[in-house]
Each structure stands twice: as C-alpha cells, then as structure tokens.
Design an enzyme around this catalytic site. Structure first.
Site, PDB file in Angstrom:
ATOM      1  N   SER A  84      38.013  34.684  33.231  1.00 20.00           N
ATOM      2  CA  SER A  84      37.842  36.093  32.878  1.00 20.00           C
ATOM      3  C   SER A  84      37.293  36.222  31.473  1.00 20.00           C
ATOM      4  O   SER A  84      36.973  37.313  31.040  1.00 20.00           O
ATOM      5  CB  SER A  84      39.169  36.829  33.005  1.00 20.00           C
ATOM      6  N   HIS A 144      34.238  36.182  39.219  1.00 28.81           N
ATOM      7  CA  HIS A 144      35.510  36.656  38.672  1.00 28.81           C
ATOM      8  C   HIS A 144      36.143  37.687  39.604  1.00 28.81           C
ATOM      9  O   HIS A 144      35.625  38.795  39.761  1.00 28.81           O
ATOM     10  CB  HIS A 144      35.289  37.244  37.268  1.00 28.81           C
ATOM     11  N   ASN A 161      37.040  43.264  31.583  1.00 25.57           N
ATOM     12  CA  ASN A 161      37.952  42.933  30.483  1.00 25.57           C
ATOM     13  C   ASN A 161      37.442  43.406  29.133  1.00 25.57           C
ATOM     14  O   ASN A 161      38.231  43.636  28.211  1.00 25.57           O
ATOM     15  CB  ASN A 161      38.244  41.437  30.450  1.00 25.57           C
ATOM     16  N   GLU A 178      33.068  40.166  39.808  1.00 27.45           N
ATOM     17  CA  GLU A 178      32.024  40.093  38.784  1.00 27.45           C
ATOM     18  C   GLU A 178      31.268  38.778  39.012  1.00 27.45           C
ATOM     19  O   GLU A 178      31.868  37.701  38.967  1.00 27.45           O
ATOM     20  CB  GLU A 178      32.643  40.122  37.387  1.00 27.45           C
TER      21      GLU A 178
HETATM   22  N1  CAA Z   1      46.004  42.044  52.181  1.00 21.46           N
HETATM   23  C1  CAA Z   1      45.201  43.100  52.421  1.00 21.46           C
HETATM   24  N2  CAA Z   1      45.518  44.366  52.082  1.00 21.46           N
HETATM   25  C2  CAA Z   1      46.696  44.574  51.490  1.00 21.46           C
HETATM   26  C3  CAA Z   1      47.594  43.508  51.209  1.00 21.46           C
HETATM   27  C4  CAA Z   1      47.202  42.202  51.582  1.00 21.46           C
HETATM   28  N3  CAA Z   1      47.962  41.137  51.345  1.00 21.46           N
HETATM   29  N4  CAA Z   1      48.674  44.017  50.603  1.00 21.46           N
HETATM   30  C5  CAA Z   1      48.470  45.325  50.475  1.00 21.46           C
HETATM   31  N5  CAA Z   1      47.271  45.670  51.004  1.00 21.46           N
HETATM   32  C6  CAA Z   1      46.658  46.995  51.016  1.00 21.46           C
HETATM   33  C7  CAA Z   1      47.572  48.066  51.575  1.00 21.46           C
HETATM   34  O1  CAA Z   1      47.463  48.155  52.968  1.00 21.46           O
HETATM   35  C8  CAA Z   1      47.058  49.296  50.889  1.00 21.46           C
HETATM   36  O2  CAA Z   1      45.873  49.749  51.518  1.00 21.46           O
HETATM   37  P1  CAA Z   1      45.624  51.297  51.838  1.00 21.46           P
HETATM   38  O3  CAA Z   1      45.606  51.973  50.493  1.00 21.46           O
HETATM   39  O4  CAA Z   1      44.318  51.301  52.562  1.00 21.46           O
HETATM   40  O5  CAA Z   1      46.806  51.682  52.674  1.00 21.46           O
HETATM   41  C9  CAA Z   1      46.650  48.801  49.518  1.00 21.46           C
HETATM   42  O6  CAA Z   1      46.415  47.404  49.683  1.00 21.46           O
HETATM   43  C10 CAA Z   1      47.724  49.029  48.463  1.00 21.46           C
HETATM   44  O7  CAA Z   1      48.892  48.313  48.842  1.00 21.46           O
HETATM   45  P2  CAA Z   1      50.380  48.861  48.720  1.00 21.46           P
HETATM   46  O8  CAA Z   1      50.469  50.259  49.282  1.00 21.46           O
HETATM   47  O9  CAA Z   1      51.302  47.852  49.286  1.00 21.46           O
HETATM   48  O10 CAA Z   1      50.647  48.846  47.185  1.00 21.46           O
HETATM   49  P3  CAA Z   1      50.442  49.944  46.081  1.00 21.46           P
HETATM   50  O11 CAA Z   1      49.923  51.216  46.629  1.00 21.46           O
HETATM   51  O12 CAA Z   1      51.723  49.910  45.328  1.00 21.46           O
HETATM   52  O13 CAA Z   1      49.278  49.298  45.210  1.00 21.46           O
HETATM   53  C11 CAA Z   1      48.171  47.758  43.792  1.00 21.46           C
HETATM   54  C12 CAA Z   1      49.408  48.044  44.620  1.00 21.46           C
HETATM   55  C13 CAA Z   1      46.976  47.558  44.721  1.00 21.46           C
HETATM   56  C14 CAA Z   1      48.451  46.462  43.063  1.00 21.46           C
HETATM   57  C15 CAA Z   1      47.898  48.966  42.850  1.00 21.46           C
HETATM   58  O14 CAA Z   1      49.037  49.251  42.106  1.00 21.46           O
HETATM   59  C16 CAA Z   1      46.755  48.694  41.894  1.00 21.46           C
HETATM   60  O15 CAA Z   1      45.583  48.831  42.249  1.00 21.46           O
HETATM   61  N6  CAA Z   1      47.084  48.315  40.623  1.00 21.46           N
HETATM   62  C17 CAA Z   1      46.095  48.000  39.606  1.00 21.46           C
HETATM   63  C18 CAA Z   1      45.683  46.561  39.775  1.00 21.46           C
HETATM   64  C19 CAA Z   1      44.655  46.155  38.764  1.00 21.46           C
HETATM   65  O16 CAA Z   1      44.232  46.893  37.894  1.00 21.46           O
HETATM   66  N7  CAA Z   1      44.207  44.906  38.905  1.00 21.46           N
HETATM   67  C20 CAA Z   1      43.249  44.338  38.024  1.00 21.46           C
HETATM   68  C21 CAA Z   1      43.973  43.600  36.957  1.00 21.46           C
HETATM   69  S1  CAA Z   1      42.852  42.888  35.824  1.00 21.46           S
HETATM   70  C22 CAA Z   1      42.441  41.423  36.512  1.00 21.46           C
HETATM   71  O17 CAA Z   1      42.889  41.023  37.538  1.00 21.46           O
HETATM   72  C23 CAA Z   1      41.380  40.644  35.814  1.00 21.46           C
HETATM   73  C24 CAA Z   1      41.712  39.921  34.598  1.00 21.46           C
HETATM   74  O18 CAA Z   1      40.933  39.076  34.255  1.00 21.46           O
HETATM   75  C25 CAA Z   1      42.865  40.185  33.756  1.00 21.46           C
END
Ligand code: CAA
Length: 295
Positions: A120, A141, A191, A153
């Site tokens: 990242s 990424h 990031n 990315e």
């Molecule tokens: N496989 C496929 N789909 C899945 C799944 C799996 N294992 N688990 C959950 N899902 C789906 C669900 O069905 C749901 O889909 P719908 O909206 O179509 O119903 C969706 O994913 C959301 O799941 P949940 O309802 O269980 O969970 P939630 O609503 O609490 O969301 C989250 C959880 C997706 C993590 C949400 O909170 C979110 O988007 N958070 C922000 C995450 C983020 O910003 N990530 C980036 C971090 S930065 C990074 O990674 C890069 C770096 O370099 C630091």
C-alpha cells in the site's frame, strides 16, 4: 495478452487470504504459500470462514464455496508456485522482505510469470529493478475486506510494460473488481488521502477535541462513512497504519503523514486493533467498548 491460468499468493494473512479467496472463487487454480504449517492452517481457516459468511449472506451458493475451496492449494514451499502465471505477494509491509521474495521467485519462475505486489505504500519500481524481469512487475493493491471491497489500485512502475499493466487491469476485472490506474507514488490514490485523515483523527483525540466514540459517530453519521476513523484504524491495524505513515512521511517529509505519538505508543503496547482484540476499542467482550489509552 498472455493468459493467466494459475495464480500464486504469497502470504495468507488479512489481505493474502482475501486475495486467494477471490482468485479461487473467480475460477483460478490458486496456490497459497505461508511460512509454516500453523500459518497455513490459520490462513485456510480464515478463507473457510469468509466463504461460509458469503454463503450465509446469500453472496455465494454452497456449490460455489466448495468449488472455490477445491481450487485452493496450500504450501510452505515457494517452489510450488513456479508454474503460476501471476504471483501476488501480500507479505509484511517491508521493502527488504518483498524484494528478497521477488528475487527468489525470479530465479524459480519462467519468464512469463508476472509478479504483483499488494503493497500500500512501498515503491513498485524499486522491487522491479531488483529482478531480471522488471517489465513484468506491477502493483495490485486490494482493500480490506478483499471479498467485499470493489476497488483494486493497479500500479504502473517506471519499468512496467504496457502488456503487464493491461494483464493486471484484466485480472482485477476478472475478479469482479473495479480497477483504477495508479502511478508508482507512495500511497497511490486511496492512502494518499485516507492516511492523513486517519492520522488527523488521532491528533484530534490527542488534543481533546472529542472522545473516540463521538469522533467516530460524527464521521459515520455526519458524512455517511461506513465506519468512523477509529473503528477503521482498528480494522486496518494500528501497526500497519503506523508503518504506512512512516513510509509516507519518509517519502514526502510532510507533517500530515507523520504518525502521531499516541499511535506509536499503541503499537509498542500491543494495541494493534481488532486482530489483537485491543486498539482504540477493546474487543474482548460482546460489544466493543473504548479502550483505556492513558489519555
Ligand atoms: N464475501 C462476499 N460478500 C460479503 C462477505 C464475504 N465474505 N461478507 C460480507 N459480504 C457482503 C454482505 O453481503 C454485504 O453486502 P450487501 O451490502 O450487498 O448486503 C456487504 O458485504 C457488507 O457486509 P455486512 O453487512 O456483513 O457488514 P457491514 O454492513 O457491517 O459492512 C464493511 C462491513 C464492508 C467492512 C463496512 O463497514 C465498510 O465498508 N467499512 C470500511 C472498510 C474500508 O474502508 N476498507 C478500506 C480500508 S483501507 C485498506 O484496506 C487499504 C490500506 O492500504 C490501508
């Protein structure tokens, strides 16, 4: 464009397990390498849990889950990745470890194999330049949680060929992801914007602007973010964010990328976020509660 028939994934932690899962679920025979049997077992269990969750949520059928699991092979030997067309590394965010890995794979794999880094914040061109196939090295990424987040990315290093880059774009699309084109700049697109935001939240907390829960609530409900910044920090990992911030600060020398003192102390104290059950929140009970941070 040369086809991708088989995929290798090195590292089966938070990111590697997600990448291996989507690769196998998208039809690619996928070989996953971890350092020892215990880490293999942990990585395999994480993939099984995630696929079970996808079935529970109606995202995949039980047959699709079984087919994905059947396409996965686990190993502790890098040699078992030698016939892969694309190898994605998701090992620890450390340049020396990643370059050493690519150098070893370079000696093992045929010239057609492309190497992708899930870094990242580290330099793709530097990793590429240490191999004998710098034109076949790129960045892919992914975002956490990989099975859910749509973005990849795709990073073109100075030495990446057009063909390798297009292979990366096509691979990301074949996983059902949306690729964006990135230059080889530290932090790429996400990031570059996200890290200063998360660090600013920590600085706001340090200066007494609000509590962890109120700052989280403010950003979640005021801006429609799925998670507030502290929940997100715990989710990404405090140690990971600290390391990324340090790399970005070294590159840009801008205070906005400098990790705040509290972040460093949390890393030292073992408050690494959700994975260690303690970060800005304490996850040892049924619902997370704000952790005691000595503020
Ligand atoms: N496989 C496929 N789909 C899945 C799944 C799996 N294992 N688990 C959950 N899902 C789906 C669900 O069905 C749901 O889909 P719908 O909206 O179509 O119903 C969706 O994913 C959301 O799941 P949940 O309802 O269980 O969970 P939630 O609503 O609490 O969301 C989250 C959880 C997706 C993590 C949400 O909170 C979110 O988007 N958070 C922000 C995450 C983020 O910003 N990530 C980036 C971090 S930065 C990074 O990674 C890069 C770096 O370099 C630091």
């Amino acid at each position: 464009m040369e086809p991708i028939r088989k995929v290798g994934v090195v590292g089966c932690g938070l990111m590697g397990s997600g990448i291996a899962e989507v690769s196998a679920a998208s039809g690619y025979p996928t070989v996953v390498r971890e350092l020892n049997d215990e880490l293999v077992a942990r990585g395999r269990a994480a993939i099984e849990r995630s696929l079970a969750r996808a079935v529970e949520k109606g995202k995949r059928t039980p047959e699709e889950r079984d087919a994905a699991l059947a396409r996965l092979a686990f190993t502790t030997r890098l040699e078992d990745l030698r016939d892969c067309d694309l190898i994605v590394e998701a090992v620890v965010e450390d340049l020396a470890t990643k370059t050493e890995l690519f150098r070893t794979l370079d000696a093992l794999c045929p010239p057609r194999t492309a190497f992708a880094s899930n870094t990242s914040s580290l330099c793709i061109t530097e990793m590429a330049a240490r191999t004998n196939r710098p034109d076949r090295v790129l960045g892919l990424h992914f975002f956490n949680p990989v099975p859910v987040m749509k973005l990849v990315e795709v990073v073109r290093g100075v030495l990446t060929s057009d063909e390798t880059f297009e292979r990366g774009m096509a691979f990301a699309r074949s996983l059902g992801k949306e690729p964006v084109v990135c230059r080889d700049t530290t932090g790429f697109l996400v990031n570059r914007l996200l890290v200063p935001y998360m660090l600013d939240a920590v600085r706001a907390l340090e200066s007494g602007l609000g509590t962890v829960t109120d700052i989280d609530k403010a950003m979640q409900l005021g801006c429609g973010h799925p998670m507030g910044p502290f929940t997100l920090l715990d989710f990404v990992g405090i140690d990971t964010t600290y390391r990324i911030a340090e790399i970005m600060f070294q590159e840009y020398r801008e205070p906005r990328f400098a990790p705040p003192p509290l972040l460093k102390r949390m890393v030292l104290a073992g408050f690494h976020g959700r994975k260690s059950k303690r970060g800005f929140y304490d996850y040892s009970g049924e619902t997370p509660v704000p952790a005691r941070l000595g503020l």
